[in-house]
Design a protein around this motif. Structure first.
Motif, short mmCIF file in Angstrom:
data_model
loop_
_atom_site.label_atom_id
_atom_site.label_comp_id
_atom_site.label_asym_id
_atom_site.label_seq_id
_atom_site.Cartn_x
_atom_site.Cartn_y
_atom_site.Cartn_z
N THR A 89 0.84 -1.20 0.00
CA THR A 89 0.00 0.00 0.00
C THR A 89 0.87 1.24 0.00
O THR A 89 0.61 2.20 -0.74
N SER A 90 1.95 1.23 0.78
CA SER A 90 2.79 2.43 0.86
C SER A 90 3.54 2.65 -0.46
O SER A 90 3.75 3.79 -0.87
N LEU A 91 3.92 1.56 -1.14
CA LEU A 91 4.59 1.71 -2.45
C LEU A 91 3.62 2.27 -3.49
O LEU A 91 3.99 3.05 -4.36
N LEU A 92 2.38 1.83 -3.40
CA LEU A 92 1.36 2.32 -4.33
C LEU A 92 1.10 3.81 -4.08
O LEU A 92 0.74 4.54 -5.00
N ALA A 93 1.28 4.24 -2.82
CA ALA A 93 1.10 5.63 -2.41
C ALA A 93 -0.21 6.23 -2.91
O ALA A 93 -0.22 7.28 -3.56
N PRO A 94 -1.33 5.58 -2.59
CA PRO A 94 -2.63 6.08 -3.09
C PRO A 94 -3.03 7.39 -2.43
O PRO A 94 -2.61 7.68 -1.31
N GLN A 95 -3.83 8.18 -3.19
CA GLN A 95 -4.31 9.46 -2.68
C GLN A 95 -5.83 9.52 -2.79
O GLN A 95 -6.42 8.80 -3.59
#
Ligand code: SAH
Length: 230
Positions: A89-95
């Motif tokens: 999830t942190s690598l995807l860094a969704p906003q």
């Protein structure tokens, strides 16, 4: 006799008092398993403090839900280790405004973590029983921003493309080209790639000016990415 009874009552009540609540276990999971391993992406940490992981595992595994390990969810599949969910999830860094596609719904837990952060999540599961059960769990918990689709995720979801982010939680041997095509310009994909049953590489893929940049992150072990017969 009366004193013994009072002592007995005290022991029962105090042992109950010492049992950690699920909320406390979640806090401990985030600090000891996730922050301790260097994950600092605040939206991920907050989401993982919120989502009730014990409601996504089979009832016999509830007490194990916050342990540092993947767990069986039936059909030979697993819910990923909490750290792995946090790392991906942190690598995807969704906003907040993002539209995310997940391949490999499994229990629905990863989709719920994403749904705490973004506006819309589409998730595809190839095993119908797992997809249906995840759909029920997610709807029951009020995650109406998640749409569960039963089917082969290799094809992605062209009718909802392009996506700001794509996350794949089963390991194909190579990156499925339809998924690359459905990634938005400036978008990110997180995907484990490698031979089934062996160690795979977790890749971060970024699409910039039409070009694809791949960064190898960690060695990981995921269940195989399967294909439907048609
Ligand atoms: N993200 C899940 C982990 C699921 S394990 C969770 O949070 O619980 C990986 C899942 O991918 C399994 O349920 C498996 O059935 C599914 N899967 C494997 N190949 C797939 C494919 N081609 N399309 C969609 N799902 C697939």
């Amino acid at each position: 006799m009366k004193q013994l009874f009072i002592l007995f009552l005290f022991c029962v009540l105090s042992s109950g008092g010492y049992a950690q609540s699920y909320r406390e276990r979640r806090e401990a999971m985030v600090s000891r398993q996730i922050e301790a391993r260097g994950i600092t992406h605040q939206p991920t940490l907050e989401a993982m403090r919120k989502v009730e992981r014990h409601l996504f595992v089979p009832s016999g595994y509830r007490e194990d839900a916050y342990r540092d390990t993947p767990l069986p969810i039936g059909r030979g599949q697993t819910i990923s280790q909490p750290y792995m969910v946090a790392l991906m999830t942190s690598l995807l860094a969704p906003q907040g405004d993002d539209r995310i596609l997940e391949i490999g719904t499994g229990s629905g837990y990863q989709a719920a973590v994403l749904a705490e952060i973004v506006r819309e999540v589409y998730t595809i599961e190839i095993v119908p029983e797992l997809g249906e059960s995840a759909r029920e769990t997610l709807a029951g918990l009020g995650y109406h921003q998640v749409t569960v689709v039963v089917g082969d995720g290799y094809r992605g979801l062209p009718e909802k493309a392009p996506f700001d982010g794509i996350i794949v939680t089963a390991a194909p041997e190579t990156i499925p080209p339809p998924l690359l095509a459905q990634l938005k310009e400036g978008g990110r994909m997180v995907i484990p790639v490698g031979p089934p049953g062996a160690v795979q590489s977790l890749l971060l893929i970024e699409k910039k000016n039409g070009k694809i940049r791949k960064t190898r992150k960690e060695h990981v072990r995921f269940v195989p990415f399967t294909r439907s017969a048609d």
